[in-house]
Design an enzyme around this catalytic site. Sequence first.
Site, PDB file in Angstrom:
ATOM      1  N   PRO A  11     -10.026   2.038   9.459  1.00  0.00           N
ATOM      2  CA  PRO A  11      -9.497   1.888  10.806  1.00  0.00           C
ATOM      3  C   PRO A  11      -8.107   2.488  11.009  1.00  0.00           C
ATOM      4  CG  PRO A  11      -9.502  -0.210   9.640  1.00  0.00           C
ATOM      5  CD  PRO A  11     -10.292   0.750   8.805  1.00  0.00           C
ATOM      6  N   ASN A  12      -7.935   3.035  12.181  1.00  0.00           N
ATOM      7  CA  ASN A  12      -6.671   3.590  12.685  1.00  0.00           C
ATOM      8  C   ASN A  12      -6.325   4.956  12.090  1.00  0.00           C
ATOM      9  OD1 ASN A  12      -6.027   1.269  14.359  1.00  0.00           O
ATOM     10  ND2 ASN A  12      -5.692   0.189  12.432  1.00  0.00           N
ATOM     11  N   ARG A  19       0.390   8.033  14.600  1.00  0.00           N
ATOM     12  CA  ARG A  19       0.673   6.634  14.313  1.00  0.00           C
ATOM     13  C   ARG A  19       1.714   6.529  13.201  1.00  0.00           C
ATOM     14  NH1 ARG A  19      -3.067   4.022   9.820  1.00  0.00           N
ATOM     15  NH2 ARG A  19      -2.413   1.877   9.940  1.00  0.00           N
ATOM     16  N   TYR A  24       3.245   7.625   7.638  1.00  0.00           N
ATOM     17  CA  TYR A  24       2.015   8.343   7.302  1.00  0.00           C
ATOM     18  C   TYR A  24       2.124   9.868   7.475  1.00  0.00           C
ATOM     19  CZ  TYR A  24       0.136   3.617   7.406  1.00  0.00           C
ATOM     20  OH  TYR A  24      -0.077   2.284   7.160  1.00  0.00           O
ATOM     21  N   ASN A  75     -10.243   5.846   1.711  1.00  0.00           N
ATOM     22  CA  ASN A  75      -9.046   5.161   2.201  1.00  0.00           C
ATOM     23  C   ASN A  75      -9.539   4.070   3.150  1.00  0.00           C
ATOM     24  OD1 ASN A  75      -6.739   4.188   3.305  1.00  0.00           O
ATOM     25  ND2 ASN A  75      -5.836   6.180   3.778  1.00  0.00           N
ATOM     26  N   ALA A  78      -6.649  -0.808   6.501  1.00  0.00           N
ATOM     27  CA  ALA A  78      -6.359  -2.252   6.469  1.00  0.00           C
ATOM     28  C   ALA A  78      -7.491  -3.067   5.833  1.00  0.00           C
ATOM     29  CB  ALA A  78      -6.072  -2.752   7.882  1.00  0.00           C
ATOM     30  N   GLU A  99      -9.866   5.239  -4.806  1.00  0.00           N
ATOM     31  CA  GLU A  99      -9.213   4.622  -3.636  1.00  0.00           C
ATOM     32  C   GLU A  99      -7.935   5.399  -3.344  1.00  0.00           C
ATOM     33  OE1 GLU A  99      -8.407   0.504  -4.493  1.00  0.00           O
ATOM     34  OE2 GLU A  99      -6.998   0.296  -2.813  1.00  0.00           O
ATOM     35  N   HIS A 101      -4.455   5.740  -0.788  1.00  0.00           N
ATOM     36  CA  HIS A 101      -3.558   5.291   0.272  1.00  0.00           C
ATOM     37  C   HIS A 101      -2.484   6.347   0.455  1.00  0.00           C
ATOM     38  CE1 HIS A 101      -5.524   1.482   0.329  1.00  0.00           C
ATOM     39  NE2 HIS A 101      -5.439   1.455  -0.981  1.00  0.00           N
ATOM     40  N   ARG A 108       5.598  -1.795   0.240  1.00  0.00           N
ATOM     41  CA  ARG A 108       5.558  -2.303   1.619  1.00  0.00           C
ATOM     42  C   ARG A 108       5.361  -3.828   1.633  1.00  0.00           C
ATOM     43  NH1 ARG A 108       1.600   1.360   4.935  1.00  0.00           N
ATOM     44  NH2 ARG A 108       2.657   0.271   6.645  1.00  0.00           N
TER      45      ARG A 108
HETATM   46  C1  DQA Z   1      -3.120   2.749   4.189  1.00  0.00           C
HETATM   47  C2  DQA Z   1      -2.285   1.515   3.817  1.00  0.00           C
HETATM   48  C3  DQA Z   1      -2.865   0.263   4.477  1.00  0.00           C
HETATM   49  O1  DQA Z   1      -2.085  -0.871   4.110  1.00  0.00           O
HETATM   50  C4  DQA Z   1      -2.824   0.399   5.973  1.00  0.00           C
HETATM   51  O2  DQA Z   1      -3.417  -0.719   6.586  1.00  0.00           O
HETATM   52  C5  DQA Z   1      -3.435   1.668   6.456  1.00  0.00           C
HETATM   53  C6  DQA Z   1      -3.260   2.897   5.698  1.00  0.00           C
HETATM   54  C7  DQA Z   1      -2.487   4.052   3.656  1.00  0.00           C
HETATM   55  O3  DQA Z   1      -3.184   5.061   3.680  1.00  0.00           O
HETATM   56  O4  DQA Z   1      -1.325   4.066   3.251  1.00  0.00           O
HETATM   57  O5  DQA Z   1      -4.004   1.708   7.544  1.00  0.00           O
HETATM   58  O6  DQA Z   1      -4.398   2.622   3.599  1.00  0.00           O
END
Ligand code: DQA
Length: 146
Positions: A11-12, A19, A24, A75, A78, A99, A101, A108
């Site tokens: 998501p997002n 964003r 990011y 990825n 959240a 995985e 990120h 964080r």
């Molecule tokens: C994320 C880190 C997560 O905590 C966050 O909710 C994201 C992006 C990252 O790519 O750094 O949406 O996965």
Amino acid sequence: MARTIYILNGPNLNLLGKRQPEIYGHETLADVERDCGRLAAELGVGLRFLQSNHEGQLIDWIHEARDEAAGIVMNPAAFTHTSVAILDALKAFDGPVIEVHISNVHQRESFRHHSYVSLRADGVIAGCGTEGYCLGLRRVASLTAP
Ligand code: DQA
């Protein structure tokens, strides 16, 4: 036929580049897809690059990957920190899982320090920016090399 690697985004991440760019970066998800596509061609692997804001859709793609993919780069965004259902789906997938990120989640908020997905992932890349996707793709390609 070339083996296929799935890159799944949670998501997002459709808003990448717009964003919180201070966290990011400015690259969009389309930029990341283009870079991964180039690398996949170089490595001689097929690529399916997907994003959804919906947990069930991500789970359906992981199920699809059971038959269609040699490995997964994910990825989970959240859902990393909340989703036992995504963990269970990944546990039903036999190939390698990396995985990714973009940010260094360990630097964080404390709720980002725990990952359900890490209980299944063969490797974790965090804090390498969007380059982390290509690093993950390289790793899955080498783990699945014939
Ligand atoms: C994320 C880190 C997560 O905590 C966050 O909710 C994201 C992006 C990252 O790519 O750094 O949406 O996965």
